[in-house]
Scaffold this motif. Sequence first.
Motif, mmCIF file in Angstrom:
data_model
loop_
_atom_site.group_PDB
_atom_site.id
_atom_site.type_symbol
_atom_site.label_atom_id
_atom_site.label_comp_id
_atom_site.label_asym_id
_atom_site.label_seq_id
_atom_site.Cartn_x
_atom_site.Cartn_y
_atom_site.Cartn_z
ATOM 1 N N ILE A 15 0.839 -1.208 0.000
ATOM 2 C CA ILE A 15 0.000 0.000 0.000
ATOM 3 C C ILE A 15 0.871 1.255 0.000
ATOM 4 N N LEU A 16 1.895 1.273 0.852
ATOM 5 C CA LEU A 16 2.755 2.442 0.958
ATOM 6 C C LEU A 16 3.520 2.712 -0.336
ATOM 7 N N SER A 17 3.832 1.656 -1.084
ATOM 8 C CA SER A 17 4.643 1.822 -2.297
ATOM 9 C C SER A 17 3.935 2.663 -3.355
ATOM 10 N N PHE A 18 2.609 2.792 -3.266
ATOM 11 C CA PHE A 18 1.865 3.586 -4.242
ATOM 12 C C PHE A 18 1.836 5.071 -3.899
ATOM 13 N N LEU A 19 2.313 5.438 -2.711
ATOM 14 C CA LEU A 19 2.265 6.839 -2.296
ATOM 15 C C LEU A 19 3.414 7.626 -2.908
ATOM 16 N N PRO A 20 3.188 8.901 -3.229
ATOM 17 C CA PRO A 20 4.287 9.745 -3.711
ATOM 18 C C PRO A 20 5.295 10.003 -2.606
ATOM 19 N N ILE A 21 6.506 10.375 -2.987
ATOM 20 C CA ILE A 21 7.595 10.501 -2.027
ATOM 21 C C ILE A 21 7.304 11.513 -0.906
ATOM 22 N N PRO A 22 6.782 12.731 -1.189
ATOM 23 C CA PRO A 22 6.499 13.646 -0.073
ATOM 24 C C PRO A 22 5.541 13.059 0.961
ATOM 25 N N LEU A 80 4.031 18.784 -6.119
ATOM 26 C CA LEU A 80 4.336 19.598 -4.948
ATOM 27 C C LEU A 80 5.785 20.066 -4.986
ATOM 28 N N TRP A 81 6.029 21.263 -4.403
ATOM 29 C CA TRP A 81 7.379 21.752 -4.178
ATOM 30 C C TRP A 81 7.842 21.369 -2.772
ATOM 31 N N LEU A 82 9.115 21.058 -2.659
ATOM 32 C CA LEU A 82 9.753 20.889 -1.353
ATOM 33 C C LEU A 82 10.712 22.051 -1.157
ATOM 34 N N HIS A 83 10.786 22.536 0.052
ATOM 35 C CA HIS A 83 11.724 23.592 0.391
ATOM 36 C C HIS A 83 12.956 22.942 1.011
ATOM 37 N N SER A 359 16.850 15.613 -11.760
ATOM 38 C CA SER A 359 17.473 14.405 -11.234
ATOM 39 C C SER A 359 16.398 13.479 -10.679
ATOM 40 N N THR A 360 16.594 12.172 -10.880
ATOM 41 C CA THR A 360 15.767 11.224 -10.148
ATOM 42 C C THR A 360 16.152 11.294 -8.678
ATOM 43 N N VAL A 361 15.261 10.863 -7.800
ATOM 44 C CA VAL A 361 15.446 11.039 -6.367
ATOM 45 C C VAL A 361 15.291 9.708 -5.651
ATOM 46 N N SER A 362 16.205 9.447 -4.745
ATOM 47 C CA SER A 362 16.146 8.244 -3.921
ATOM 48 C C SER A 362 15.485 8.566 -2.593
ATOM 49 N N LEU A 363 14.472 7.806 -2.224
ATOM 50 C CA LEU A 363 13.802 7.988 -0.937
ATOM 51 C C LEU A 363 14.785 7.793 0.212
#
Length: 379
Positions: A15-22, A80-83, A359-363
């Motif tokens: 279930i969690l794997s479907f969530l976006p990174i933020p 979404l933007w991250l600061h 860039s791709t992003v690693s959790l």
Amino acid sequence: MTEITHLSSDLIELILSFLPIPTLIRASTVCKLWYSIISSPYFSSVTLSLHNQPWFFLHGIHNISPKNNQSFAYDPISNLWLHLPTFPHQQQSNSSFIGTNGFFFITAPKFCFTRILNPIWRATAPLHFPRVNPLLGVFDDGSRQSKFIVVGGVRFIGNLVDIEDQLHVEIYDPRFDSWELGLPLPADFRSGNSSSSLSSALFGGKFYVFGIYSCFVSSFDLRERVWSEVQTLRPPGVVFSFLIACRKGLVLAGICNTRLGSSFNLWKVNERTMEFSEIATMPQDLLYSLFDSDWDDKFASLKCVGFGDLIYIFNEEYHKVYPACVCEINSDSGKCSWRRVPQLPLPVNKFHKVISFCSTVSLHNILGERQHHGRLQAY
């Protein structure tokens, strides 16, 4: 309905794997079980394969007051933007701060690097030719270790620069902390050898250098360590353009003037022949939404970066708080879809210089950043 706390850890992981990174960043604080699942290397690799669309990074530098520097990252999946936090190194060496391919770099007076979301800076052995504002690329030659290629720039000697010197290519191998010298940029690029007048792209084992205004193009073979013959890549009517490495090949993106007016176009480039064919045009209302003036040279502030299937176009002037849009190229059909990127989270400072890259992003890197610094804020 069964409560989620009663589900097996495997099902929770699914279930969690479907969530976006933020969202995953916030979910990792719910409980120890969720944190252990989300922070595991396996889960990080799963999310990277599912959420492999590149993020857009925007870094604003204020030359007079470094405390006004700001850094942002845009996640296209969550929209979404991250600061991001600004780093002491960024504040101390504004003129030589560069980002690309998942890394931040400082090129002078010392060459230092760190991963974008895990800011542990590492200084390398000295460059043979210290320089500012070069082109930079990150590649893997099969050793599973990232190497860096540094091309062009302006020679840095003490606190002075030499704009006449043609600097050699240098390739860094972190295993041995050593720099390998290569041939310099072809003489055709000598009048403008910094990243302010050149764009670059890594594709197919080659590092391409392209003149934003001159439209000269040449590639450095990362295996043979030689430059190709310089060619001209200029579609009719092009004023300026950027060369971008996408998932399926090279793409040229830039402003084009025709009898019908100005437009922002994309062309697919055959890397073997350097022939091109138009694939898309940005909708006019979207293009003009990036500006708030009718100046003849208003398009000069447009910048373009891309990676994978996404190409980001933004206005580096402050007038509309650095507005941006993105084009997604369908890998199968080749069709393009355009959309506006949300406004940066306010307040946004006025900058003297804006640095951007994809860039791709690693959790795993994000969680490491938050665990050690606790400064990543989701908006």
